[in-house]
Scaffold this motif. Sequence first.
Motif, short mmCIF file in Angstrom:
data_model
loop_
_atom_site.label_atom_id
_atom_site.label_comp_id
_atom_site.label_asym_id
_atom_site.label_seq_id
_atom_site.Cartn_x
_atom_site.Cartn_y
_atom_site.Cartn_z
N ASN A 662 -11.22 -2.20 20.60
CA ASN A 662 -10.84 -2.38 21.99
C ASN A 662 -11.11 -1.10 22.75
OD1 ASN A 662 -8.41 -0.64 22.04
ND2 ASN A 662 -7.50 -2.21 20.72
N VAL A 663 -11.21 -1.20 24.04
CA VAL A 663 -11.40 -0.05 24.92
C VAL A 663 -10.59 -0.28 26.19
CG1 VAL A 663 -13.48 -0.98 25.99
CG2 VAL A 663 -13.09 1.49 25.99
N GLY A 664 -9.98 0.77 26.70
CA GLY A 664 -9.23 0.69 27.94
C GLY A 664 -9.72 1.73 28.93
N VAL A 665 -9.83 1.36 30.18
CA VAL A 665 -10.22 2.26 31.26
C VAL A 665 -9.10 2.23 32.29
CG1 VAL A 665 -11.90 2.75 33.07
CG2 VAL A 665 -12.66 1.82 30.87
N LEU A 666 -8.67 3.40 32.76
CA LEU A 666 -7.48 3.49 33.60
C LEU A 666 -7.66 4.56 34.68
CD1 LEU A 666 -4.43 2.73 34.10
CD2 LEU A 666 -3.87 4.59 32.51
N ARG A 667 -7.23 4.25 35.89
CA ARG A 667 -7.12 5.23 36.97
C ARG A 667 -5.76 5.05 37.63
NH1 ARG A 667 -10.85 6.42 34.48
NH2 ARG A 667 -12.94 7.08 35.16
N THR A 668 -5.08 6.16 37.92
CA THR A 668 -3.76 6.13 38.54
C THR A 668 -3.72 7.12 39.69
OG1 THR A 668 -2.85 7.82 37.05
CG2 THR A 668 -2.66 5.51 36.35
N LYS A 669 -2.84 6.86 40.65
CA LYS A 669 -2.72 7.77 41.79
C LYS A 669 -1.40 7.53 42.51
CE LYS A 669 -5.14 6.94 45.49
NZ LYS A 669 -6.28 6.82 46.44
N PHE A 670 -0.70 8.63 42.86
CA PHE A 670 0.45 8.53 43.75
C PHE A 670 -0.07 8.38 45.18
CE2 PHE A 670 2.33 10.97 40.20
CZ PHE A 670 3.42 10.17 39.93
N THR A 671 0.32 7.32 45.84
CA THR A 671 -0.12 7.11 47.21
C THR A 671 0.87 7.68 48.23
OG1 THR A 671 0.85 4.89 47.14
CG2 THR A 671 -1.52 5.09 46.67
N ASP A 672 2.08 8.01 47.79
CA ASP A 672 3.08 8.63 48.66
C ASP A 672 4.13 9.29 47.77
OD1 ASP A 672 4.81 9.46 50.61
OD2 ASP A 672 5.24 7.46 51.42
N PHE A 673 4.09 10.63 47.70
CA PHE A 673 5.03 11.34 46.82
C PHE A 673 5.21 12.76 47.32
CE2 PHE A 673 5.83 12.95 42.21
CZ PHE A 673 7.16 13.16 42.52
N THR A 674 6.39 13.04 47.84
CA THR A 674 6.78 14.40 48.20
C THR A 674 7.84 14.84 47.22
OG1 THR A 674 6.31 14.04 50.53
CG2 THR A 674 7.74 15.89 49.98
N ALA A 675 7.55 15.89 46.45
CA ALA A 675 8.46 16.33 45.40
C ALA A 675 9.75 16.87 45.99
CB ALA A 675 7.78 17.40 44.55
N PRO A 676 10.87 16.76 45.28
CA PRO A 676 12.17 17.17 45.83
C PRO A 676 12.33 18.67 45.96
CG PRO A 676 12.40 16.49 43.54
CD PRO A 676 11.00 16.16 43.94
N SER A 677 11.52 19.46 45.25
CA SER A 677 11.67 20.92 45.27
C SER A 677 10.53 21.53 46.07
CB SER A 677 11.68 21.48 43.85
OG SER A 677 11.74 22.89 43.88
N GLY A 678 10.88 22.22 47.15
CA GLY A 678 9.86 22.91 47.92
C GLY A 678 9.01 21.99 48.78
N ALA A 679 9.41 20.72 48.92
CA ALA A 679 8.67 19.76 49.74
C ALA A 679 7.19 19.75 49.38
CB ALA A 679 8.87 20.07 51.22
N THR A 680 6.90 19.80 48.10
CA THR A 680 5.52 19.79 47.63
C THR A 680 4.94 18.39 47.74
OG1 THR A 680 6.07 21.54 46.07
CG2 THR A 680 4.02 20.34 45.69
N ASN A 681 3.80 18.28 48.40
CA ASN A 681 3.15 16.98 48.57
C ASN A 681 2.24 16.71 47.39
OD1 ASN A 681 1.91 14.67 49.39
ND2 ASN A 681 1.36 15.40 51.42
#
Length: 802
Positions: A662-681
């Motif tokens: 078997n083979v798996g192909v994957l792509r992931t992405k945060f479309t909206d994420f502001t981290a809680p520390s330092g307002a890091t986007n």
Amino acid sequence: MVDFTRPSARRPLGALLAGVWGYGCQCDWRVPSAIAARAFASGAVAFGLSVAGSASAQTTPARGSRAAPARPVVKAGQSKGLETVVVTANRRSQDIQKVPGMVTAISAETMARQHMDSAADVAAFAPNALGYNFDGRLRPRYYIRGVGNGNVANNAVGAVALYADDVYLNSLAFQGFPLFDQAQVAVLNGPQGTLWGKNATAGAIQFTSLRPTFRNDGHAQVDFGDYGQKRGELVLNTPVVKNKLSTRLSVRYEDSDGWARNVQSRKNVGNFGDFATRFQTLWRPNEKVEFLLNLHIRDMQGTNVPYYSAPGISVFSPLKIGSRDWTNTNVNGRQALVSEGASFHTIWHPGAGLTFTSITAFENAQRRQSGDGDYTPQEYSRSYDKLHPTQVSQEFRLASDIHKRISWIAGAYYFHENLHDNYATVTLPPGAATTPAIIGQPAYAATNYTQTTDSFALFANTTIHVTHWFQIAGGVRWTHDHLHLDLESQQALAPVSFSANPANWWNAGSVLSSLTGIDGYHGGRSWSNVSYEVEPQFLLDKNQMLYVRIADGYRSGLFNTQVTPNPVNRGGAPLQKAAAVNPETLSSYEGGYKGSWFDKHLTLSADGFYSKYDNIQVSWTATDAATKSTIISLTNAASGISYGGEFAFQARPLEDLTVSGNVGVLRTKFTDFTAPSGATNLTGNEFARAPHQTANISVDYHYRTPIGDGSIGTHWNYTGHYFYLVSNETASALQQSAVWLGDVHASFRPGNSRWELSGIVSNIAGNRYLVQVLPYSATSQTFTYQYSAPRMFLLSARVDFF
């Protein structure tokens, strides 16, 4: 569950009682070599096959399912291709090639041939799936299609739901169990919401034990290998009343010295002993009803797994990888886990084609872990954790006759958990080479909490056969969760001193210095969810199918229980407090094809998916600017997406040769994420532990000689590059390069004897890679990391009693 049963004269090691109760997993896929060779060659040209795949694993699209007793029948003169694999899709018995979704089914033969030891080992056989044992077998983690459990807290709820004999296991303390006397394992990709005991966003993994049969059966097996590996297994199946009452006892013990030694103590690190036993009683008073009682216990004791440290001044420093054979800490550390459980299954056929199922279960565990908190030879810090989870669950299901044009299944589920955790950290006197002045020393902090969980669910599913070429299935599930947390956290106000027994430092009563509470949480939260699933299916002919699957997944909200004290302003507000975290949801859109070719000598499966992921529960790691302390917390990312594809095949090009992959192909992405520390986007970043590619391939050949039969084979698994953290740090310390892992295995059974000898060399290339990296610590000014296992070999001898 998947049924791999088929009668066979050849029984390679690990065919674990083939045919038992219809759950046996003996695979015998012999076909005439000339026909198979031509068929495979034609198929390869026609479809351009060039794929790596799942070693020794039957991989084919199907939604979460459990095997139904079935044996394929081959008529005289009929060409024998790949067996029909039967699953209970929607908890019903069906050909796996006629139900939608992606599942990797691993037979008992494969588990024995690969000498799989722990539940986490099975994930490596599925496309787009990962499984790791981070702290030995105490804290496994699972990821499917980039969705998993990055939360290191002990109250974490997994995105991948684990089931052992149809019982959902919530706590990490239950999930790293040893594998023995198993019928099969199924890895289910994609959200599982409408029919399984607990809703899940990533997928599910189901482990099914061999059940009692109404005939005498059993075996004994011993294993020996390098690094002090020793294992023993005993299985006894005993009928008590003919065709009415039977029992099955399964016992396993494993012992290992570990592969590393501590420079300071000159003792082994990672050594352990793991004992487990399962006792089952099956009672069938008549043809309409049966009862199955399952009792099981486990006792594991050992030292902590090898952790290593490397100097660094920030999370961007490169990791200087050293020797895998030696650690360098002033404390080896200890770990212990004792668990026990029971389940009671009732199946009743009241008539009119109806089937009623009841599953009542109880699980209890106590886990302790103590050791070095900094993993250096200096006395910077120590850590301690005591975890005690208890869970009770009840499931009822009522299913109609599957042969009707409209069939249905409906049920109710209840889950209760009481989880108590006590963890502490300390910097012990005298401190020697001291910690940075900003931290100060000695210090003490401890957190105690109890979390109770009550979950209710109602679900229903139906399948409508519209025409001979089109059918549609759909389901809905309502879930309600209520969690309550009682938490207290305290900290020493000044450098601490201890009573006459500093070895018991984690007990607040041993601290002579004044303590003050820094955080407290006493309250509850409730969440509800309605998820659904729709599956249109188009039957092109009896061996070809197209499908669409639209499904929702849901992971319950929970509490962040990782309180981080302020090491400078002692007694003040902590750097991280307890707080509620909202549930996450995932909507998946899939389409796929399944088919068999050339008289079932070749099977193909393909699945493409797109998932929209909301309120993602993310483990966030940051360094506090003022104190340089590491903060690990659980938070919600607003949204993300994952998409990709999975392809699997099985072929028998020669009479005794099986090739699968078997083979798996994957792509992931945060479309909206502001981290809680330092307002890091972090919008645009990839998910953690989401490799772009995964692949498996296995080749197994069964041979026959005048003095006996056997098998030889190899299995290779590929995992592509991924990041350890959602911040996608590019330092070598915080990302994993692509890696191939392979093994070679063989078995031999003299003549028609009951004896069988086998062996395996795992990680045959000796590849060294990381499975865990902890971020930079200001206290010890180091990174901490954990290696994979080195090249290892194991030799086995097995005897069947009957």
